[in-house]
Design a protein around this motif. Structure first.
Motif, PDB file in Angstrom:
ATOM      1  N   UNK A  14       0.841  -1.201   0.000  1.00  0.00           N
ATOM      2  CA  UNK A  14       0.000   0.000   0.000  1.00  0.00           C
ATOM      3  C   UNK A  14       0.881   1.258   0.000  1.00  0.00           C
ATOM      4  N   UNK A  15       1.981   1.200   0.751  1.00  0.00           N
ATOM      5  CA  UNK A  15       2.889   2.360   0.813  1.00  0.00           C
ATOM      6  C   UNK A  15       3.458   2.689  -0.572  1.00  0.00           C
ATOM      7  N   UNK A  16       3.739   1.632  -1.362  1.00  0.00           N
ATOM      8  CA  UNK A  16       4.285   1.900  -2.703  1.00  0.00           C
ATOM      9  C   UNK A  16       3.237   2.577  -3.580  1.00  0.00           C
ATOM     10  N   UNK A  17       1.965   2.315  -3.297  1.00  0.00           N
ATOM     11  CA  UNK A  17       0.896   2.968  -4.073  1.00  0.00           C
ATOM     12  C   UNK A  17       0.728   4.419  -3.600  1.00  0.00           C
ATOM     13  N   UNK A  18       0.629   4.614  -2.278  1.00  0.00           N
ATOM     14  CA  UNK A  18       0.508   5.971  -1.731  1.00  0.00           C
ATOM     15  C   UNK A  18       1.016   5.997  -0.282  1.00  0.00           C
ATOM     16  N   UNK A  19       2.247   6.444  -0.070  1.00  0.00           N
ATOM     17  CA  UNK A  19       2.796   6.414   1.296  1.00  0.00           C
ATOM     18  C   UNK A  19       2.358   7.596   2.162  1.00  0.00           C
ATOM     19  N   UNK A  20       1.753   8.623   1.537  1.00  0.00           N
ATOM     20  CA  UNK A  20       1.618   9.891   2.266  1.00  0.00           C
ATOM     21  C   UNK A  20       0.640   9.863   3.440  1.00  0.00           C
ATOM     22  N   UNK A  21      -0.505   9.151   3.346  1.00  0.00           N
ATOM     23  CA  UNK A  21      -1.361   9.083   4.542  1.00  0.00           C
ATOM     24  C   UNK A  21      -0.631   8.418   5.717  1.00  0.00           C
ATOM     25  N   UNK A  22       0.176   7.393   5.429  1.00  0.00           N
ATOM     26  CA  UNK A  22       0.899   6.717   6.513  1.00  0.00           C
ATOM     27  C   UNK A  22       1.972   7.633   7.093  1.00  0.00           C
ATOM     28  N   UNK A  23       2.686   8.331   6.245  1.00  0.00           N
ATOM     29  CA  UNK A  23       3.695   9.281   6.759  1.00  0.00           C
ATOM     30  C   UNK A  23       3.012  10.307   7.679  1.00  0.00           C
ATOM     31  N   UNK A 276       7.026  15.350  -4.440  1.00  0.00           N
ATOM     32  CA  UNK A 276       7.291  13.900  -4.444  1.00  0.00           C
ATOM     33  C   UNK A 276       8.808  13.713  -4.506  1.00  0.00           C
ATOM     34  N   UNK A 277       9.417  13.400  -3.374  1.00  0.00           N
ATOM     35  CA  UNK A 277      10.876  13.234  -3.344  1.00  0.00           C
ATOM     36  C   UNK A 277      11.252  12.001  -4.170  1.00  0.00           C
ATOM     37  N   UNK A 278      12.145  12.152  -5.167  1.00  0.00           N
ATOM     38  CA  UNK A 278      12.522  10.985  -5.980  1.00  0.00           C
ATOM     39  C   UNK A 278      13.177   9.880  -5.144  1.00  0.00           C
ATOM     40  N   UNK A 279      14.017  10.273  -4.183  1.00  0.00           N
ATOM     41  CA  UNK A 279      14.601   9.296  -3.252  1.00  0.00           C
ATOM     42  C   UNK A 279      13.965   9.595  -1.899  1.00  0.00           C
ATOM     43  N   UNK A 280      13.232   8.611  -1.347  1.00  0.00           N
ATOM     44  CA  UNK A 280      12.393   8.920  -0.188  1.00  0.00           C
ATOM     45  C   UNK A 280      13.190   9.115   1.096  1.00  0.00           C
ATOM     46  N   UNK A 281      14.356   8.491   1.201  1.00  0.00           N
ATOM     47  CA  UNK A 281      15.033   8.514   2.502  1.00  0.00           C
ATOM     48  C   UNK A 281      16.545   8.631   2.347  1.00  0.00           C
ATOM     49  N   UNK A 376      -0.238   6.966 -13.087  1.00  0.00           N
ATOM     50  CA  UNK A 376       0.036   6.207 -11.867  1.00  0.00           C
ATOM     51  C   UNK A 376       1.409   6.602 -11.335  1.00  0.00           C
ATOM     52  N   UNK A 377       1.461   6.948 -10.048  1.00  0.00           N
ATOM     53  CA  UNK A 377       2.743   7.248  -9.395  1.00  0.00           C
ATOM     54  C   UNK A 377       3.038   6.050  -8.498  1.00  0.00           C
ATOM     55  N   UNK A 378       4.276   5.572  -8.508  1.00  0.00           N
ATOM     56  CA  UNK A 378       4.546   4.339  -7.763  1.00  0.00           C
ATOM     57  C   UNK A 378       5.924   4.387  -7.116  1.00  0.00           C
ATOM     58  N   UNK A 379       6.051   3.676  -5.988  1.00  0.00           N
ATOM     59  CA  UNK A 379       7.363   3.461  -5.376  1.00  0.00           C
ATOM     60  C   UNK A 379       7.418   3.945  -3.946  1.00  0.00           C
ATOM     61  N   UNK A 380       8.125   3.193  -3.113  1.00  0.00           N
ATOM     62  CA  UNK A 380       8.293   3.598  -1.723  1.00  0.00           C
ATOM     63  C   UNK A 380       9.676   4.234  -1.530  1.00  0.00           C
TER      64      UNK A 380
END
Ligand code: HEM
Length: 393
Positions: A14-23, A276-281, A376-380
């Motif tokens: 689910x995070x790869x689909x949309x991580x922002x609510x969890x963040x 949308x940060x290309x590299x999340x962390x 579609x935007x994808x990726x964690x």
């Protein structure tokens, strides 16, 4: 993990689909939390992410990024610390400083961008990631890395093969075999260039990597960081460009503003990088037992400072989930922070600026293809639009 430390469970698919609510939830209730599914700690608020990146006494490069060392070799710029890291940066920085980039970037990028943009305009319909952003990025960076004669298709294949290794979180040997093949192919191509540069240094980035610090460096000190520049340097501008274009294409009034006043393109890219940060962390480890936001972290713990979440921290930004060209303040953490701050940040922003200038000039009627469905935007860990199907007339 000690039993008294609360864990925060993630649904990774689910995070790869949309991580922002969890963040958002993590920032609210568990801003420093252990995530059992990844075996790492996640830090999600702006202030804490910044602290991890800048407090050099407490935070060092992580010991556990084995897949990067396995793929690219050691010492490499991303996992080295201290003097070794400073020496590796020396070779890379010289050709990527703003003054140096300003002297060559237009000649390097604009002709290729124009040719690709005019081809799109003439075609009528296009998929912008595969038909514009990827070829632009690999051709331009290939040229910067003295790999230009390989051509777009080989470069695109090689950088994707390298990422089979660097993204191999499960340690699958077949994936490492693919990246090993790419490394061997790249070295076979670059070795003769280095032989020549040992005798006749020129102004290229490879020559600086070879000669920075005096006597020619051994190749074991050049290849790991060269491969990192090639791998990240080719992919991240594609992701940042696609995200910026998605922000503009889904907000036609903002796209119109940018077409009317191309000086706004720089601002559009900054907001794309924040949105949308290309590299999340950024991955770090405390060098001694540490505490962050009241949470004790053991020395050597693997910590993800989640810039993708920090960039949407409501303590810092209003309406953080919206793409907003006029946003102020608009500073973001997508190039990292501190010692490992992206060496290619200025180059990447200039390359994207010129790329978007040429695209919007050649194709002012650019709009999402209404028949292609929502992009579609994808990726964690690495996140971007998968495709951008557009109409050009
Ligand atoms: C928009 C595009 C780009 C983004 C979002 C990006 C992002 C990043 C981030 C977040 C880091 C820090 C990683 C960490 O702290 O662990 C980094 C490091 C790095 N980037 Fe980029 N990058 C981009 C483009 C480029 C380009 C085009 C190049 C080369 C021409 C490049 C070269 C590097 C290098 C060499 C490092 C390692 C720096 C160090 O460890 O000291 N990047 N990048």
């Amino acid at each position: 993990m000690p039993a008294d430390i609360a864990a925060f469970s993630l649904d990774l698919e689910q995070m790869a689909i949309d991580p922002y609510p969890t963040y958002r939830e993590m920032r609210a209730v568990a801003p420093v939390a252990f995530v059992p599914e990844l075996g790492v700690w996640m830090v999600t608020r702006w202030d804490d992410v910044e602290a991890v990146a800048t407090d050099r006494d407490t935070w060092g490069s992580p010991a556990g990024l084995d897949r990067l060392d396995r793929t690219f070799g050691e010492p490499n710029i991303l996992t080295a610390d201290g003097d070794v890291h400073a020496s590796l940066r020396l070779g890379i920085d010289k050709r990527l400083r703003p003054r140096a980039v300003g002297g060559y970037v237009d000649d390097l990028v604009r002709p290729t961008a124009r040719r690709l943009a005019e081809r799109l305009r003439d075609g009528g319909e296009a998929e912008l990631v595969a038909e514009y952003l990827e070829p632009l990025s690999v051709l331009v960076l290939g040229e910067l890395l003295s790999l230009g004669d390989l051509g777009a298709d080989a470069l695109r294949r090689l950088f994707k093969e390298l990422q089979q290794g660097s993204g191999n979180t499960t340690g699958d040997p077949t994936r490492f075999a693919v990246s090993d093949g790419a490394v061997a192919e790249i070295m076979a191509h670059v070795d003769p260039i280095l032989d020549r540069l040992e005798e006749e240094p020129d102004g290229s980035l490879l020559a600086h990597m070879l000669h920075a610090g005096g006597a020619p460096r051994p190749r074991s000190e050049i290849y790991p960081s060269f491969l990192i520049v090639m791998s990240g340097g080719m992919r991240e501008p594609v992701h940042a460009g696609a995200t910026t274009l998605l922000g503009l294409l889904t907000n036609p009034d903002q796209l119109e503003q940018v077409i009317t006043d191309p000086k706004l393109i720089t601002r559009a890219i900054v907001e794309g990088l924040r949105w949308i940060a290309p590299i999340a962390q950024a991955v770090r480890s405390p060098v001694t037992d540490a505490e962050l936001a009241g949470v004790p972290l053991p020395a050597g713990a693997m910590v993800h400072a989640v810039v993708a979440s920090a960039n949407r921290d409501e303590r810092r930004f209003q309406r953080p989930d919206e793409y907003d060209l006029a946003r102020s303040p608009n500073a973001h953490l997508s190039f990292g922070h501190g010692r490992h701050f992206c060496a290619g940040n200025f180059f990447a922003r200039q390359m994207l600026r010129i790329g978007l200038e040429e695209l919007l000039h050649a194709v002012p009627a650019l709009r999402l293809d209404p028949e292609a469905g929502e992009p579609r935007v994808h990726g964690l860990m690495f996140r971007a639009p998968v495709e951008l199907r557009v109409r050009c007339r």
